[in-house]
Design an enzyme around this catalytic site. Structure first.
Site, PDB file in Angstrom:
ATOM      1  N   GLU A  28      -7.320   0.533  -4.209  1.00  0.00           N
ATOM      2  CA  GLU A  28      -7.217   0.349  -3.146  1.00  0.00           C
ATOM      3  C   GLU A  28      -8.415  -0.034  -2.199  1.00  0.00           C
ATOM      4  O   GLU A  28      -8.520  -0.581  -1.419  1.00  0.00           O
ATOM      5  CB  GLU A  28      -6.901   1.726  -2.429  1.00  0.00           C
ATOM      6  CG  GLU A  28      -5.216   2.005  -2.478  1.00  0.00           C
ATOM      7  CD  GLU A  28      -5.082   3.352  -2.683  1.00  0.00           C
ATOM      8  OE1 GLU A  28      -5.663   4.287  -1.891  1.00  0.00           O
ATOM      9  OE2 GLU A  28      -3.731   3.776  -2.792  1.00  0.00           O
ATOM     10  N   LYS A  84       2.958  11.232  -3.443  1.00  0.00           N
ATOM     11  CA  LYS A  84       1.705  10.605  -4.106  1.00  0.00           C
ATOM     12  C   LYS A  84       0.884  11.669  -4.913  1.00  0.00           C
ATOM     13  O   LYS A  84       0.216  11.404  -5.714  1.00  0.00           O
ATOM     14  CB  LYS A  84       1.027   9.703  -3.401  1.00  0.00           C
ATOM     15  CG  LYS A  84       0.023   8.655  -3.914  1.00  0.00           C
ATOM     16  CD  LYS A  84      -0.442   7.999  -2.886  1.00  0.00           C
ATOM     17  CE  LYS A  84      -1.527   6.884  -3.484  1.00  0.00           C
ATOM     18  NZ  LYS A  84      -1.953   6.134  -2.258  1.00  0.00           N
ATOM     19  N   ASP A 104     -13.208   5.276   1.329  1.00  0.00           N
ATOM     20  CA  ASP A 104     -11.805   5.439   1.488  1.00  0.00           C
ATOM     21  C   ASP A 104     -11.312   6.614   1.461  1.00  0.00           C
ATOM     22  O   ASP A 104     -10.992   7.221   0.213  1.00  0.00           O
ATOM     23  CB  ASP A 104     -11.181   4.411   0.414  1.00  0.00           C
ATOM     24  CG  ASP A 104      -9.815   4.300   0.474  1.00  0.00           C
ATOM     25  OD1 ASP A 104      -8.856   5.091   1.302  1.00  0.00           O
ATOM     26  OD2 ASP A 104      -9.102   3.593  -0.282  1.00  0.00           O
ATOM     27  N   ASP A 133       0.981  -1.051   0.004  1.00  0.00           N
ATOM     28  CA  ASP A 133       0.008  -0.105   0.002  1.00  0.00           C
ATOM     29  C   ASP A 133       0.902   1.166   0.047  1.00  0.00           C
ATOM     30  O   ASP A 133       1.623   1.440   1.151  1.00  0.00           O
ATOM     31  CB  ASP A 133      -0.768   0.132   1.538  1.00  0.00           C
ATOM     32  CG  ASP A 133      -1.619   1.393   1.563  1.00  0.00           C
ATOM     33  OD1 ASP A 133      -1.620   1.939   0.459  1.00  0.00           O
ATOM     34  OD2 ASP A 133      -2.373   1.346   2.333  1.00  0.00           O
TER      35      ASP A 133
END
Lengths: 183, 631
Positions: free
Chosen positions: B194, B95, B216, B33
């Site tokens: 994810e 990211k 999420d 992850d």
């Protein structure tokens, strides 16, 4: 050439369909064809699995949606191209068309009043298109798509196509009405 | 579909497909992850997933890289600890920049305590001490650290990995993630969404059927996925999200509030600049974290005492949370469902620990959300389960995912012709025919876009490619069939063939925000060279330090011992010492080492004399330096 959506699932051409069975067949075939199964295989096995899996996904998406399923059936029997022909012209609801032109005029004079009428008009048109959809599906279910060229089936398909034409016209009327503006 | 003869080419070309290896091999596949704030690595052993601890023995590795003065770098907790003190050399939230150009990051640009190098045609870079790093390189450093943790823990080399991305990541962002994996020496077998990964972990735990929403909210991205769980099949019905919305934004909202509070004290104060930004963000994060346990939190920032209540935090956060509403509604509608059809709402991501985030979700869905699993670990555990599936160990589970954004090409007048609508199951394929407009035309340019808008100008350009090698024919006669394939990673591949003449097409791809294969290879090579020169630099520093110690000891001992030495021997030691002194001025490792060794040998006799003089026995054959250090 690529197989039809029905062939992918070994099904006879039919509008009627057991959705539950289709879903289970899709899951079962996915378990077998999905690229996950060859993640560590060689490149050609991966490519083949991707193609097979893509074809399966596409077929499933076509069959589970009644509109796409019907279009696939019409395409298979060579009747989808008829949509643009003059056939079924008489089905166009002249009363609603005239009402739209009236609205168009009213909107240029007094947008506030027209707005209310436009909304009511869109509702009417949408209801009418909804009735067409029900009729189209009912006709589609009665047609034997495996032998679509029998006179009886030809007549049903003709009726179905004119209903589709009517509905397409209604939807475009609703679209145009929306462009007149709804406050 | 079986008559595919063209060669698939990725857009833009990054990485290569999985290596050829033994089916059902025994090599482990790890699940990673790669988060905005924290990253984790996990593995399934005998059907049970577990998080692999970091070097520091922790499950979470902060996605932070700190560059040291000597050119080395630190990852994780050590780097995060240096963030507030040394923001100029600390990179975080890379990211959020992955696979993005200047226009993409404009809305968050001013909030990031990073020195960015922006370009409209390539990926934004992060400047540290005059060197510009792509977010791909930064991400690769984090991935390499996770890979090393896994290798240490498992006691064997690890190459294969599943790496997760936000479901709403576009093609460029997915490509960039895969490139980072390659750069880290990983063979990325799957790019996994994810929320889908999280559903796998939940499914493993519960083994039940039903319609599930996965909410999420990560550090920098938000995803909503609607899934149907049925006898081990995890079928994504729809997904939506916002790749510029996350816990970071809550911190930024709090930081903006702190700034306004500070301004009440001093109206002229300015909080621009990297250090101030970093300090504000740090203070905001601390207040936020403390408020999940306490109802009021107080801290000192810029010499002023700041007090934040839980109510005020909720108020500041509400505009951020409100932005999740539209994507959620769209996803539920796209799935052909209503809120009441859902049997479970699963929470994923660190920010969902906050009580008011849970309350918001509960009100939105009309049901208490499920947080029976650690929201920060569930994605990594799911990635490990997917890795186990790919390894062929788990035949019960299968994920069926979708493409998050529509794919299309530019048609006449700049309109977007949609070839693959959003939420289409992957892998998927679409074919499109192109022809020529001019007699003898041998090339056709095709622009591929991703997005939901009607005009291509408002969507994201993924790639521009040129079909070459078309035989010269009258206008409109050539028939070029282009196949667009979105693979199980959600990444677009393109193949083309001319069907009229049967001539094979070449596709020339210009990557938009990613890296080409060649660039990745070059970076890999440069990385090795870099690592080598880094190691050499360290060795040189160590050798010089050692040489200085020996030299100092000799210079101290020689005047004292001169009377006991043969004049020739003393002169020889002086020569050797001079040679060491001179070698220190040059960056020649071999010369430094050689000179020091020679001095060591040349001073053995003197050291012995020293020893007998100080009556220290048992130290024979030691160097002068050792003896002197003892005395």
């Amino acid at each position: 050439m690529s197989s039809s959506a029905f062939e992918v699932f070994n099904l006879k051409a039919s509008f009627k369909l057991d959705e539950r069975a289709l879903e289970n067949a899709y899951y079962e075939k996915s378990r077998e064809l999905h690229p996950d199964r060859v993640a560590r295989g060689d490149k050609s096995a991966l490519l083949k699995s991707q193609e097979k899996s893509a074809e399966l996904n596409r077929a499933y998406q076509t069959l589970r949606d009644p509109e796409q399923r019907l279009e696939a059936l019409l395409r298979m029997s060579g009747r989808l191209k008829d949509e643009k022909s003059e056939e079924g012209r008489e089905a166009i609801p002249m009363d609603l068309a005239e009402e739209f032109f009236g609205l168009q005029e009213a909107a240029t004079e007094d947008p506030a009043i027209a707005s209310k009428k436009v909304r009511a008009f869109i509702d009417t048109v949408a209801r009418s298109a909804g009735a067409d959809t029900a009729a189209i599906r009912e006709l589609a279910a009665r047609i034997d798509w495996e032998s679509a060229s029998t006179p009886e089936n030809e007549a049903l398909i003709g009726e179905l196509l004119s209903r589709r034409k009517r509905r397409a016209y209604l939807l475009s009327l609703a679209d145009n009405a929306r462009k007149l503006g709804v406050a | 579909m079986s008559d595919q003869s063209g060669t698939f080419k990725e857009l833009p070309v990054i990485g290569s497909g999985p290596d050829v290896r033994n089916a059902g091999g025994q090599d482990p596949i790890i699940g990673i992850d790669l988060g905005t704030t924290n990253s984790l690595v996990a593995i399934v052993e005998n059907g049970v997933p577990r998080i692999i601890p970091s070097r520091e023995g922790k499950n979470l590795v902060p996605s932070v890289v700190h560059f040291n003065a000597d050119g080395s770098h630190e990852i994780g907790d050590a780097a995060k600890g240096l963030r507030a003190r040394d923001p100029k050399h600390t990179v975080y939230s890379a990211k959020r920049l992955l696979g993005r150009g200047a226009a993409d990051i404009a809305p968050i640009r001013h909030l990031l305590a990073l020195d960015l190098e922006e370009s409209s045609t390539s990926n934004v870079k992060i400047r540290v001490e005059g060197r510009a790093y792509t977010p791909i390189e930064i991400s690769a450093m984090i991935l390499r650290e996770l890979k090393a943790s896994a290798e240490r823990d498992l006691g064997r080399p690890v190459e294969d990995a599943v790496v997760t991305v936000p479901a709403y990541f576009n093609d460029s962002q997915r490509q960039a993630t895969r490139a980072a994996g390659r750069l880290a020496g990983l063979n990325v077998l799957r790019i996994l969404n994810e929320p889908t990964a999280a559903s796998l972990a939940y499914g493993l735990q519960k083994k039940k059927n039903g319609l599930v929403a996965v909410f999420d909210l990560g550090g920098g991205t938000f995803d909503i996925s609607i899934l149907k769980l049925h006898e081990g099949i995890f079928e994504v019905l729809a997904t939506n999200g916002d790749t510029q919305l996350g816990g970071d934004d809550i911190d930024h909202a709090v930081a903006a509030w702190i700034e306004s509070e500070l301004r009440k004290e001093d109206r002229t104060a300015s909080f621009n600049g990297l250090e101030n930004r970093a300090a504000l963000n740090e203070a905001a994060e601390e207040l936020k974290i403390r408020l999940s346990a306490e109802s009021t939190a107080t801290l000192k920032a810029f010499g002023v005492t700041i007090t934040l209540t839980r109510e005020k935090l909720a108020e500041l956060t509400m505009p951020v949370l409100e932005r999740t509403r539209a994507p959620i509604e769209t996803a539920i509608r796209d799935a052909g469902l209503g809120t009441s059809d859902l049997s479970d709402v699963v929470l994923v991501g660190g920010p969902t620990r906050l009580s008011f985030v849970r309350k918001f979700v509960e009100e939105l869905f009309g049901r208490a959300p499920n947080f029976s699993m650690n929201p920060e670990e569930v994605v990594a555990l799911g990635a490990a389960i997917q890795a186990d599936i790919l390894a062929g160990n788990n035949k019960d589970f299968l994920l069926l995912d979708v493409v998050p954004l529509s794919l299309g090409i530019e048609t006449f007048g700049g309109a977007m012709s949609r070839l693959i609508p959003r939420n289409t199951r992957i892998p998927t394929m679409a074919k499109e025919r192109f022809t020529t407009f001019v007699e003898g035309q041998t090339k056709v340019a095709i622009n591929v876009f991703q997005g939901e808008r009607e005009l291509v100008a408002e969507n994201r350009r993924l790639a521009e490619f040129v079909l070459g090698g078309i035989p010269p024919l009258p206008a409109g006669v050539a028939r070029i069939e282009v196949t667009f394939l979105v693979d199980a990673d959600g990444i677009l591949n393109v193949a083309a063939k001319e069907t009229y003449s049967g001539v094979e097409q070449s596709i020339e791809v210009k990557p938009m925000y990613g890296l080409t294969d060649e660039e990745v290879e070059r970076m890999l090579a440069a990385g090795h060279a870099h690592a080598e020169s880094d190691a050499r630099a360290r060795k040189l520093i160590e050798a010089k330090n050692e040489a200085r110690t020996v030299l100092a000891a000799t210079e101290k001992a020689l005047p004292e011992m001169r009377g006991l030495l043969d004049p020739k021997e003393a002169a020889e030691i002086e020569n050797l010492a001079r040679e060491v002194r001179q070698s220190l001025d040059r960056d020649d490792l071999d010369r430094v080492l050689g000179a020091r060794l020679a001095l060591d040998r040349g001073t053995v006799h003197m050291a012995e004399l020293l020893m007998s003089r100080t009556l220290e026995s048992g130290l024979k054959n030691k160097r002068a330096a050792d003896v002197l250090k003892k005395s």
